[in-house]
Motif scaffolding. Structure first.
Motif, mmCIF file in Angstrom:
data_model
loop_
_atom_site.group_PDB
_atom_site.id
_atom_site.type_symbol
_atom_site.label_atom_id
_atom_site.label_comp_id
_atom_site.label_asym_id
_atom_site.label_seq_id
_atom_site.Cartn_x
_atom_site.Cartn_y
_atom_site.Cartn_z
ATOM 1 N N TYR B 32 0.874 -1.175 0.000
ATOM 2 C CA TYR B 32 0.000 0.000 0.000
ATOM 3 C C TYR B 32 0.900 1.210 0.000
ATOM 4 O O TYR B 32 1.812 1.311 0.834
ATOM 5 C CB TYR B 32 -0.895 -0.032 1.233
ATOM 6 N N TYR B 36 0.821 11.673 1.096
ATOM 7 C CA TYR B 36 0.196 12.601 2.025
ATOM 8 C C TYR B 36 0.660 14.022 1.718
ATOM 9 O O TYR B 36 1.806 14.257 1.334
ATOM 10 C CB TYR B 36 0.559 12.249 3.473
ATOM 11 N N LEU B 46 -4.293 12.477 3.561
ATOM 12 C CA LEU B 46 -4.159 11.585 2.415
ATOM 13 C C LEU B 46 -4.566 12.294 1.137
ATOM 14 O O LEU B 46 -5.632 12.899 1.054
ATOM 15 C CB LEU B 46 -5.018 10.335 2.612
ATOM 16 N N ARG B 51 -2.143 0.612 -4.927
ATOM 17 C CA ARG B 51 -1.714 -0.723 -4.547
ATOM 18 C C ARG B 51 -1.039 -1.366 -5.740
ATOM 19 O O ARG B 51 -1.299 -0.975 -6.878
ATOM 20 C CB ARG B 51 -2.909 -1.540 -4.045
ATOM 21 N N ARG B 94 2.224 -2.353 4.967
ATOM 22 C CA ARG B 94 1.750 -3.689 4.645
ATOM 23 C C ARG B 94 0.329 -3.846 5.121
ATOM 24 O O ARG B 94 0.009 -3.465 6.249
ATOM 25 C CB ARG B 94 2.647 -4.740 5.303
ATOM 26 N N GLU B 95 -0.517 -4.386 4.271
ATOM 27 C CA GLU B 95 -1.921 -4.551 4.639
ATOM 28 C C GLU B 95 -2.310 -6.018 4.814
ATOM 29 O O GLU B 95 -3.463 -6.318 5.087
ATOM 30 C CB GLU B 95 -2.826 -3.920 3.575
ATOM 31 N N SER B 99 -0.524 -7.786 9.720
ATOM 32 C CA SER B 99 0.117 -6.473 9.714
ATOM 33 C C SER B 99 -0.770 -5.466 10.423
ATOM 34 O O SER B 99 -1.985 -5.626 10.483
ATOM 35 C CB SER B 99 0.363 -6.018 8.275
ATOM 36 N N GLN B 100 -0.149 -4.418 10.901
ATOM 37 C CA GLN B 100 -0.908 -3.404 11.617
ATOM 38 C C GLN B 100 -1.076 -2.116 10.825
ATOM 39 O O GLN B 100 -1.671 -1.171 11.302
ATOM 40 C CB GLN B 100 -0.230 -3.105 12.958
ATOM 41 N N GLY B 101 -0.539 -2.107 9.619
ATOM 42 C CA GLY B 101 -0.777 -0.968 8.737
ATOM 43 C C GLY B 101 -0.001 0.282 9.073
ATOM 44 O O GLY B 101 -0.311 1.350 8.548
ATOM 45 N N ASN B 102 1.019 0.166 9.943
ATOM 46 C CA ASN B 102 1.742 1.383 10.262
ATOM 47 C C ASN B 102 2.505 1.876 9.039
ATOM 48 O O ASN B 102 3.059 1.098 8.272
ATOM 49 C CB ASN B 102 2.693 1.197 11.445
ATOM 50 N N LEU B 103 2.492 3.177 8.866
ATOM 51 C CA LEU B 103 3.058 3.814 7.682
ATOM 52 C C LEU B 103 4.535 4.119 7.883
ATOM 53 O O LEU B 103 4.938 4.636 8.929
ATOM 54 C CB LEU B 103 2.302 5.115 7.385
ATOM 55 N N PHE B 105 7.246 6.526 6.288
ATOM 56 C CA PHE B 105 7.235 7.725 5.474
ATOM 57 C C PHE B 105 8.588 8.012 4.850
ATOM 58 O O PHE B 105 9.637 7.710 5.423
ATOM 59 C CB PHE B 105 6.842 8.937 6.337
ATOM 60 N N GLY B 106 8.555 8.635 3.669
ATOM 61 C CA GLY B 106 9.740 9.250 3.107
ATOM 62 C C GLY B 106 10.035 10.549 3.831
ATOM 63 O O GLY B 106 9.257 10.991 4.694
#
Lengths: 114, 115
Positions: B32, B36, B46, B51, B94-95, B99-103, B105-106
């Motif tokens: 994913y 932002y 967002l 995907r 990761r979805e 996974s817990q979906g934590n982002l 970031f760049g």
């Protein structure tokens, strides 16, 4: 439109003091996150929280940090003994689910440790 | 392997021009990829996400291009406007189940669109 709220917007504290940052996630969301952003740097993941327990945490989230959902609406981040390097913007985020769901971010709390 | 590398650090574009921001990742488990937008004093919001099952996604003036084999994705802002001036972050997560979906970031790109 529902939004994530955070209080306070700015917190100034002395080194060694405890701080609690508060967040009210969007009401039907189930997954909660804390991120931080040191001034001018990238947003970094701290911790995720689901079903009243921590589901994942980063290396930054050491024993000085804790999170809690004390009631059905608030989600808090506590820093037990603040250090100068904890100065940052702290963002709370929430989402309905993991897959196919956007994370909504709050406006942030600016923490300044002196 | 958890890093997301973003470039350029800053970008100046004339009104009406095309803004292009690039990101690269290493972890092939990421599935994913959101972008932002952050205005000063505000939290990230967002803008658009993709995907790996598609190579391009377009929403209005914003397009994500995704190259799975190169592990790269980019944001194109067409007809850039002064109101687009903000910091843009790419991210990855990761979805999959477990996974817990934590982002992740760049480092962000500060875009300035000159009138």
């Amino acid at each position: 439109e529902p939004e994530v709220t955070q209080t306070p917007s700015h917190q100034v504290t002395q080194m060694g003091q405890e701080v609690i940052l508060r967040c009210v996630p969007i009401s039907n969301h189930l997954y909660f996150y804390w991120y931080r952003q040191i001034l001018g740097q990238k947003v970094e993941f701290l911790v995720s929280f689901y079903n009243n327990e921590i589901s994942e945490k980063s290396e930054i989230f050491d024993d000085q940090f804790s999170v809690e959902r004390p009631d059905g609406s608030n989600f808090t981040l506590k820093i037990r003994s603040t250090k100068l390097e904890d100065s940052a913007m702290y963002f709370c985020a929430s989402s309905v689910r993991i897959r196919g769901s956007e994370q909504y971010f709050g406006p942030g709390t600016r923490l300044t440790v002196t | 392997q958890q890093q997301v590398k973003q470039s350029p650090q800053s970008l100046i574009v004339q009104k009406g021009g095309i803004s292009i921001i690039n990101c690269a990742y290493e972890n092939t488990a990421f599935d994913y990829f959101p972008w932002y937008q952050q205005f000063p004093g505000k939290g990230p919001a967002l803008l658009i996400a993709i995907r790996p099952d598609v190579s391009e996604k377009k929403e209005g003036r914003f397009t994500i291009s995704f190259n799975k084999s190169a592990k790269q994705f980019s944001l194109h802002i067409m007809d850039s406007q002064p109101g687009d001036s903000a910091t843009y972050f790419c991210a990855a997560s990761r979805e999959q189940a477990g996974s817990q979906g934590n982002l992740i970031f760049g480092k962000g790109t500060k875009l300035s669109v000159k009138p």
